[in-house]
Enzyme design. Structure first.
Site, short mmCIF file in Angstrom:
data_model
loop_
_atom_site.label_atom_id
_atom_site.label_comp_id
_atom_site.label_asym_id
_atom_site.label_seq_id
_atom_site.Cartn_x
_atom_site.Cartn_y
_atom_site.Cartn_z
CG ASP A 1 -4.27 2.86 7.51
OD1 ASP A 1 -3.80 4.01 7.56
OD2 ASP A 1 -5.22 2.54 6.78
N GLY B 1 0.84 -1.20 0.00
CA GLY B 1 0.00 0.00 0.00
C GLY B 1 0.87 1.25 0.00
CD GLU C 1 -13.95 11.24 -0.82
OE1 GLU C 1 -13.43 10.12 -0.87
OE2 GLU C 1 -13.36 12.29 -1.08
CB VAL D 1 2.47 -12.48 6.15
CG1 VAL D 1 3.23 -12.82 7.42
CG2 VAL D 1 3.43 -12.05 5.06
#
Lengths: 432, 432
Positions: free
Chosen positions: B305, B17, B174, B83
């Site tokens: 995050d 990411g 949004e 993982v």
């Protein structure tokens, strides 16, 4: 199905491909009610499916929302459904969302992959007649390469990097060429640790020439282009079986391959219900007269791939491709209008505009009625014709942009495994 | 995993990411071996997922092939895998394709939807954290409309046309705005037989303001924009449950809806194996020090995050969005290089560049550190920033082209049900 009963005759069209769309357009703004039924909510531009499969184009840019096409058309209805049965006596179609009576029925269901009854091949080989199927092939190619990276067994790696395309028609030829270009430009960069020489692309054709139906010059040149691109072309070889591991043939050659793409035949997507006498068993197309009316059924037309109009020039019916479909769709619409007005119907005369296939960058073959040519110019003609034939400005623009980018950069960026095909996970796709 | 053992230290990065990609870029062309592991073979530009869900963009143009990004980088390896466990004592990660030892580990797994333990909601509500999930929402919206056309039961039709978005953060706002624009411009044209007034878009926020974390001006204006677009904004209302039929709340209002999109919370995508003391239980983020090292584990960094760096200014860690992820990724790479050279590490200082959200055509809110503005100019700024942040020239060009087209034509053409979500068929998608 919640379609109002009006005083206008109702025409039901099954299928929003080239044929069905042409028929629907021809019936716009008439004193008719038109109902178009398709199992997808979009029209698929099938000639470019192979580019979706090989990471060159985004799926959304070769699909066009069917509802949008008819947004402003009065008395027009679209229904997302599959037709399960036709009752010609009751003049009714049965679908997954209910029954619907018709005054005229146009069957434009197109064609599906023909495995000639081989259930093994059907189970293990990939087909490429729809957008999801093309995306599956895209996922599988990339998943096989990821797996090839991991195995330390050379034979397994070879199998994972071995691609067998059965069928040397336009689909097989174009797909083989596109894969060969991936081998040349994309995969060695993405997988520098793999010996790219292990990747084999085999194109197997049962007869002695590729692109049957095109000129011998086109056929020879296409083969020439493919061989230059590193494709192994096998002619006069017939695939007998594929058990998920080995492709066996009627010759000495067998192929151990993880990916087999079956482009060796299509058959009409006939629907249950009509009398068996209407069907030509092989390849399941409806027998139609010169007006595309299914024999013996005055209110039912069949057009495009699913129709077989036998004539002196076309003893086995017209080629199963876009042009006859579009032309038959247009004429069927006109003939329905004529019949309603009590006028005489016009028989179908196929205007053969030629055929073309692309093998790779700057490499295409074009047969026009009066001129046959191959190479760079043919390639530009191919591009122009396909771009022009796509529905919708946005699709044209996005495809053009992708082609320019891919051409200049020798690249294809949509090499994405959005829904894994092989190593199924939470994002996978249910069934082949 | 077939990754060679070299004399260079090995850095394993989990997740491609924003954070993982920034870290990987920072470690390019160093005396290191870098292994990037992701469960997708592409980077997802998450801020635009909502446009994929509402038919405005093609999925392929907000995804970028991870292998391509590192085509020319020496000593760089990508592996497509998940993982499953981290063994900090053995300095090893366990994955779906085998085990791999590391010298440094960077955990950049991002976040996942937080259902706060409500299994009903988890089962019946949609989430939107990945490309396939967004495509599922796109299919579901359109499938519901197709179904609404067919039912003669008014209550059922209302339910099918009722949309509940839970969570008034940027994602919820949004998405609600984009749905409202579909209601205004697209759906009445595609479904002229449906009474579009039956379509409701409910945005439910448990607190008293939308876009928590942005300025109160932005929050008010966003609400204003949404209401103008016809969204029903419910504040101070908490969703308690959803059984696939009815959304129940702690207030008097209940919502019968076929589509519930859960955007009410995220949690870190923590991996099994590390001691529990490393985890902040809610919301499952790794406790990290000022250098993004997981507490007590000197060779393991967590960034983005999934990392929670508590400080005076950010007592609950940094906001879970792209900017902190990118900045932490860059710094983690630098700090690993410093440590290897025996230099001092630099603590992370978040450079807050602001936040923005778009509600619809010409309607956006932007909070810059020194300037807050809303409306048309904010919308252009939003577009420019997002276009500029997309990876890859092709993606930028295709997104730009789509935006121009959609803006000029008041249209969104990728309203395609490629893989049905609800009425599963051969093209469907296995699981939610």
């Amino acid at each position: 199905m919640n379609i109002p009963q009006t005083c206008f005759p109702r025409v039901v069209i099954i299928g929003g491909g080239f044929a069905g769309l042409a028929a629907a357009r021809g019936l716009e703004e008439q004193e008719l009610q038109v109902v178009l039924i398709d199992k997808h909510n979009y029209h698929t531009f099938q000639p470019l499916l192979y580019q979706v499969a090989t990471g060159g184009l985004e799926p959304d840019s070769i699909a066009f929302p069917l509802r949008k096409r008819f947004n402003d058309v009065e008395n027009f209805y679209f229904r997302l459904a599959e037709v399960t049965n036709i009752d010609a006596d009751q003049k009714e179609v049965q679908t997954t969302i209910g029954n619907l009576a018709y005054d005229y029925l146009i069957i434009a269901t197109g064609s599906t992959t023909n495995f000639f009854g081989n259930t093994n091949v059907q189970k293990y080989a990939m087909e490429m007649k729809s957008v999801p199927q093309s995306l599956n092939i895209r996922s599988l190619i990339l998943e096989n390469f990821e797996e090839a990276l991991l195995t330390s067994n050379l034979e397994d790696r070879k199998k994972l990097m071995n691609f067998v395309i059965v069928g040397g028609g336009p689909t097989g030829v174009e797909l083989a060429g596109a894969l060969a270009e991936m081998k040349k430009e994309i995969l060695p960069k993405d997988y520098p640790d793999l010996d790219i020489r292990l990747m084999k692309i085999n194109l197997i054709q049962s007869s002695g020439e590729l692109l049957k139906g095109m000129s011998s010059k086109a056929s020879e040149k296409a083969e020439d282009f493919l061989i230059k691109l590193g494709v192994d072309v096998w002619k006069n070889l017939r695939v007998l079986d594929y058990n998920g591991d080995v492709v066996s043939t009627n010759g000495e050659d067998h192929f151990r391959a993880s990916t087999v793409i079956w482009a060796a035949g299509v058959k009409g997507e006939a629907i249950k219900g009509l009398p068996e006498t209407c069907l030509i068993e092989r390849p399941a197309r409806y027998k139609v007269d010169a007006f595309n009316k299914v024999v013996g059924l005055p209110n039912i037309f069949a057009i495009g791939d699913v129709a077989c109009m036998q004539s002196e020039s076309y003893p086995y019916g017209h080629p199963m491709m876009a042009q006859p479909a579009i032309q038959q769709g247009k004429l069927a619409a006109k003939n329905i209008l004529s019949e309603l007005k009590g006028k005489a119907l016009k028989p179908f005369v196929y205007n053969d505009k030629g055929a073309m296939a692309t093998i790779g960058r700057n490499k295409a073959v074009v047969d026009l009625p009066k001129w046959k040519f191959q190479g760079v110019f043919a390639w530009f003609v191919w591009m122009f014709v396909h771009l022009f034939s796509l529905i919708g400005f946005r699709n044209k623009a996005v495809v053009f942009l992708n082609w320019m980018y891919n051409y200049i950069r020798f690249d294809r960026e949509t090499r994405l495994i959005i829904r894994p095909f092989k190593n199924k996970n939470e994002y996978s796709f249910q069934e082949k």
